[in-house]
Enzyme design. Structure first.
Site, PDB file in Angstrom:
ATOM      1  N   ASN A 104       1.027  -0.952   0.056  1.00 59.61           N
ATOM      2  CA  ASN A 104       0.015  -0.216  -0.040  1.00 59.61           C
ATOM      3  C   ASN A 104       0.877   1.089  -0.091  1.00 59.61           C
ATOM      4  O   ASN A 104       1.555   1.424   0.958  1.00 59.61           O
ATOM      5  CB  ASN A 104      -0.897   0.032   1.298  1.00 59.61           C
ATOM      6  N   GLU A 133      -4.633  -4.551  10.816  1.00 58.02           N
ATOM      7  CA  GLU A 133      -3.790  -3.568  11.115  1.00 58.02           C
ATOM      8  C   GLU A 133      -3.993  -2.904  12.327  1.00 58.02           C
ATOM      9  O   GLU A 133      -4.878  -1.823  12.447  1.00 58.02           O
ATOM     10  CB  GLU A 133      -3.655  -2.888   9.910  1.00 58.02           C
ATOM     11  N   LYS A 172       0.112   4.242  -0.229  1.00 62.27           N
ATOM     12  CA  LYS A 172      -0.534   5.521   0.498  1.00 62.27           C
ATOM     13  C   LYS A 172      -0.352   6.633  -0.442  1.00 62.27           C
ATOM     14  O   LYS A 172      -0.309   6.521  -1.771  1.00 62.27           O
ATOM     15  CB  LYS A 172      -0.181   5.872   1.822  1.00 62.27           C
ATOM     16  N   GLU A 183      -6.575   4.925   8.222  1.00 57.47           N
ATOM     17  CA  GLU A 183      -6.368   6.218   7.978  1.00 57.47           C
ATOM     18  C   GLU A 183      -7.707   6.686   7.312  1.00 57.47           C
ATOM     19  O   GLU A 183      -8.036   7.872   7.516  1.00 57.47           O
ATOM     20  CB  GLU A 183      -5.010   6.424   6.973  1.00 57.47           C
ATOM     21  N   SER A 220       4.077  -2.020  10.166  1.00 55.88           N
ATOM     22  CA  SER A 220       5.649  -2.249  10.363  1.00 55.88           C
ATOM     23  C   SER A 220       5.958  -3.515   9.943  1.00 55.88           C
ATOM     24  O   SER A 220       7.072  -3.799  10.702  1.00 55.88           O
ATOM     25  CB  SER A 220       5.852  -1.800  11.914  1.00 55.88           C
ATOM     26  N   HIS A 251      -9.433   1.251   5.529  1.00 56.82           N
ATOM     27  CA  HIS A 251      -8.021   1.398   5.929  1.00 56.82           C
ATOM     28  C   HIS A 251      -8.244   2.303   7.160  1.00 56.82           C
ATOM     29  O   HIS A 251      -8.873   3.230   7.104  1.00 56.82           O
ATOM     30  CB  HIS A 251      -7.005   1.940   5.006  1.00 56.82           C
ATOM     31  N   GLY A 297       3.183   2.489  10.757  1.00 61.62           N
ATOM     32  CA  GLY A 297       4.332   3.552  10.629  1.00 61.62           C
ATOM     33  C   GLY A 297       5.048   3.960  11.682  1.00 61.62           C
ATOM     34  O   GLY A 297       5.838   4.755  11.881  1.00 61.62           O
TER      35      GLY A 297
END
Ligand code: 13P
Length: 249
Positions: free
Chosen positions: A11, A167, A13, A99, A212, A97, A173
């Site tokens: 991904n 996730e 992003k 985000e 990660s 996701h 991240g």
């Protein structure tokens, strides 16, 4: 390893310019030569997706979308429908996701509608779920994940393929990952919930771990029962790292 198909998804992003298409080409070339038993997908930003499809159409590498609108077409400035992804040549679309859930306030209902739209278009949704740090600290991980599964997976998933991306938000991240035992526990709960919700197709739904994942931890994580692949952010941007993750599977 479960009975599900293996799946490694990068991904990107909101990262990558035309100059970075060479990373996608390098992944495509490599997996063509060293065949991978499963699907390898890269989801670049929409600006690069058509170029990426053109460059990889002869290879086994698949291109996917990072999000979609639930409607097929219409006056929705800036949005991309699942049918548009299909028309482009994509095979997968990430939905829900964390985000998107956080910055665009997408709730389970919205994610469910988008997942149904991806299935309607004939593509496979990668439906993302995962707990926040507060939820984990409060001991609510399994409850949160179960609720997201029942809220975000549409009825259509009983007869069409989907994939799940687990996730943990606090692992995205940050360089932090849950322990192997914690990942195993979450994935086995997700498997049980999928089987409850979808019957036999729940036992062949790929469940990907994300957060990660990198060359140094991928082998151990991907060896866990019911981890059928990875949803890789930062480490998918460079072909060398992403290929190392693929090779460790
Ligand atoms: P990182 O691999 O950068 O932690 O991102 C994970 C992710 O959000 C993939 O969808």
């Amino acid at each position: 390893m479960s009975n599900a198909k293996s799946l490694i998804v990068g991904n990107w992003k909101m990262n990558g310019l035309r100059a970075d298409l060479k990373e996608i080409e390098a992944v495509a070339d490599s997996i063509q030569q060293n065949s991978f038993n499963g699907d390898v997908v890269i989801c670049p930003p929409a600006t690069l997706a058509a170029l990426a499809v053109d460059k990889t159409v002869q290879s086994p590498l698949k291109i996917g979308g990072q999000d979609c609108h639930a409607k097929e077409a219409g006056a929705f400035t800036g949005d991309i429908s699942a049918e548009k992804w299909k028309d482009l040549g994509a095979e997968y679309v990430i939905v829900g996701h964390s985000e998107r859930r956080e910055y665009y306030r997408e709730d389970d209902k919205a994610v469910r509608a988008k997942s149904a739209a991806v299935i309607r278009a004939g593509l496979t949704p990668i439906i993302c779920i995962g707990e926040s740090l507060e939820e984990r600290r409060a001991g609510n991980t399994l409850a949160v994940v179960s609720e997201q599964i029942s809220g975000s997976i549409p009825e259509e998933a009983k007869s069409s393929p989907i994939a799940i991306g687990y996730e943990p938000i606090w692992a995205i991240g940050t360089g932090l990952t849950p322990s192997i035992e914690e990942i195993a526990e979450a994935h086995s709960l997700i498997r049980a919930e999928l089987e409850k919700l979808l019957g036999t197709s729940g036992s062949t739904t790929p469940i990907l771990y994300g957060g990660s994942m990198k060359p140094s931890n991928a082998k151990e994580i991907l060896a866990i029962d019911d981890v059928d692949g990875g949803l890789v952010g930062g480490a998918s941007l460079k072909s060398k790292d992403f290929l190392e993750i693929i090779a460790s599977f």
